[in-house]
Design an enzyme around this catalytic site. Structure first.
Site, short mmCIF file in Angstrom:
data_model
loop_
_atom_site.label_atom_id
_atom_site.label_comp_id
_atom_site.label_asym_id
_atom_site.label_seq_id
_atom_site.Cartn_x
_atom_site.Cartn_y
_atom_site.Cartn_z
N LYS A 205 41.22 -7.74 -5.53
CA LYS A 205 41.79 -6.40 -5.34
C LYS A 205 40.66 -5.40 -5.31
O LYS A 205 39.89 -5.27 -6.26
CB LYS A 205 42.76 -6.07 -6.47
CG LYS A 205 43.33 -4.66 -6.39
CD LYS A 205 44.39 -4.42 -7.43
CE LYS A 205 44.87 -2.98 -7.36
NZ LYS A 205 45.90 -2.70 -8.36
N LYS A 258 43.97 -7.87 -1.43
CA LYS A 258 44.55 -6.54 -1.31
C LYS A 258 43.46 -5.49 -1.21
O LYS A 258 42.55 -5.53 -2.05
CB LYS A 258 45.42 -6.27 -2.55
CG LYS A 258 46.01 -4.89 -2.62
CD LYS A 258 46.72 -4.71 -3.92
CE LYS A 258 47.17 -3.28 -3.98
NZ LYS A 258 47.60 -2.89 -5.30
C1 PBG Z 1 48.66 -0.85 -9.85
C2 PBG Z 1 48.82 -1.08 -8.39
C3 PBG Z 1 48.35 -0.30 -7.31
C4 PBG Z 1 48.84 -0.88 -6.15
C5 PBG Z 1 49.57 -1.99 -6.55
N1 PBG Z 1 49.53 -2.11 -7.91
C6 PBG Z 1 47.58 0.96 -7.30
C7 PBG Z 1 46.20 1.00 -7.71
O1 PBG Z 1 45.56 0.00 -8.04
O2 PBG Z 1 45.71 2.12 -7.77
C8 PBG Z 1 48.63 -0.36 -4.75
C9 PBG Z 1 49.69 -0.69 -3.79
C10 PBG Z 1 49.69 0.10 -2.54
O3 PBG Z 1 48.84 0.96 -2.26
O4 PBG Z 1 50.62 -0.14 -1.76
N2 PBG Z 1 47.44 -1.13 -10.38
#
Ligand code: PBG
Length: 335
Positions: A205, A258
């Site tokens: 991520k 992601k």
């Molecule tokens: C929580 C989380 C996030 C997303 C999914 N889980 C936001 C982040 O990490 O700031 C992002 C999902 C999206 O942008 O569609 N940590």
């Protein structure tokens, strides 16, 4: 035959197989259908509530009753799974709402599993929506600024994951990016008798500007600083493989990359290296860019959405998490 041999043949006409839709379908290497689709859904307290997200047209925060209605439509369209995010009524410094027995996600999971037992419910396990400061871990304000504490955070994440499993979650999906969280969550789940509950880890991520619209949807923007001390640097691909390897070693059953579209190289390498069930998360910014350009008539929403998802499948994704899942399911029915 190797690629070197191409050109040695007198007649080489790839276009022969592109002459008709039927022929093109016959030789298509990658196909899209509803079976890998996961629809993210946001739940908050209330009744009969469908609160639109400004930056994500067609996406809402739902009260639990409306959530069930939306999920029922998704299920009727053949979408096998939803991914739940909760928006709590109160935030604090220990993310209490993340593991409260009657937290938003826990309530919603119970209701969904009761009303729509056949629908897979995946829960996002993170603390940011539940923290006053919006960070994914416990913050220690030290002399050199705020620090996100790794190990103390793990305990809270494990509690959140177990509380989701207790409510009936089919899969838990930690998205916090703390080191060691998959191991701690796995052992907490096993200890609580949930050894059958799979973990889908947000393994690679990245700290991404593509999450912008989501932070409005989940009300989870950090109040100060950013997430670069825990989420990955967009520059790094080898490190992404190490992150995935660690999560697999710690017990992840499904690994995720992601964002998706800007990280297809990572997706491809992750699938090629580990051969694990691999999910691609087409994040909020990817979704909103398509919506915005389509609203101006600059691009064809349906064609661009389907092409993007096909590209993720081609790169190696088995599972596609997308806010467009409902539209995609409808489009696939029509075509
Ligand atoms: C929580 C989380 C996030 C997303 C999914 N889980 C936001 C982040 O990490 O700031 C992002 C999902 C999206 O942008 O569609 N940590």
């Amino acid at each position: 035959m190797s690629l070197k041999m191409i050109g040695q043949f007198p007649v080489c006409r790839p276009r022969r197989l592109r002459q008709s839709g039927a022929l093109r379908r016959l030789v298509a290497e990658t196909r899209l259908d509803v079976s890998p689709l996961v629809l993210p859904l946001f739940v908050r307290a209330g009744r009969k509530l469908r609160k639109p997200i400004g930056a994500m047209p067609g996406v809402f925060q739902f009260s639990p009753d409306e959530l069930v209605r939306e999920a029922a439509v998704a299920q009727a369209l053949g979408i096998p799974a939803v991914l739940l995010f909760g928006i709590p009524e109160k935030k604090d410094t220990q993310a209490t709402g993340a593991y409260a027995r009657n937290g938003m996600v826990q309530q919603a999971v119970r209701l969904l599993k009761k009303e729509l037992p056949g629908l897979l419910v995946i829960t996002d396990v993170c603390l940011c929506q539940y923290m006053v400061h919006g960070h994914c871990g416990i913050v220690h304000a030290g002399p050199r600024g705020a620090k996100i504490l790794n190990d103390p955070t793990l305990k809270l994440l494990a509690r959140a994951a177990v509380s989701h499993a207790e409510a009936g979650a089919d899969i838990v999906a930690p998205s916090d990016m703390m080191d060691g969280r998959v191991r701690v969550i796995r052992s907490a789940l096993d200890g609580a008798g949930f050894d059958d509950t799979p973990i889908m880890s947000y393994a690679a991520k990245f700290a991404s500007a593509f999450y912008g619209p989501f932070r409005e949807a989940a009300e989870s923007a950090p109040k100060y600083g950013d997430r670069r001390s825990y989420q990955m640097d967009a520059a790094n691909a080898n490190e992404a493989l190490r992150e995935v390897a660690l999560d697999i070693q710690e017990g992840a059953d499904i690994v995720m990359v992601k964002p998706a579209l800007a990280y297809l190289d990572i997706l491809h390498r992750v699938k090629a290296t580990f051969g694990y069930p691999t999910a691609a998360y087409a994040v909020s910014g990817e979704f909103s860019m398509i919506k915005a350009a389509a609203a101006r008539g600059w691009i064809d929403e349906r064609a661009v959405t389907l092409e993007s998802l096909l590209a993720m499948r081609r790169a190696g994704a088995d599972i596609l998490i997308t806010y467009a899942a409902m539209d995609v399911a409808k489009w696939l029915k029509e075509s």
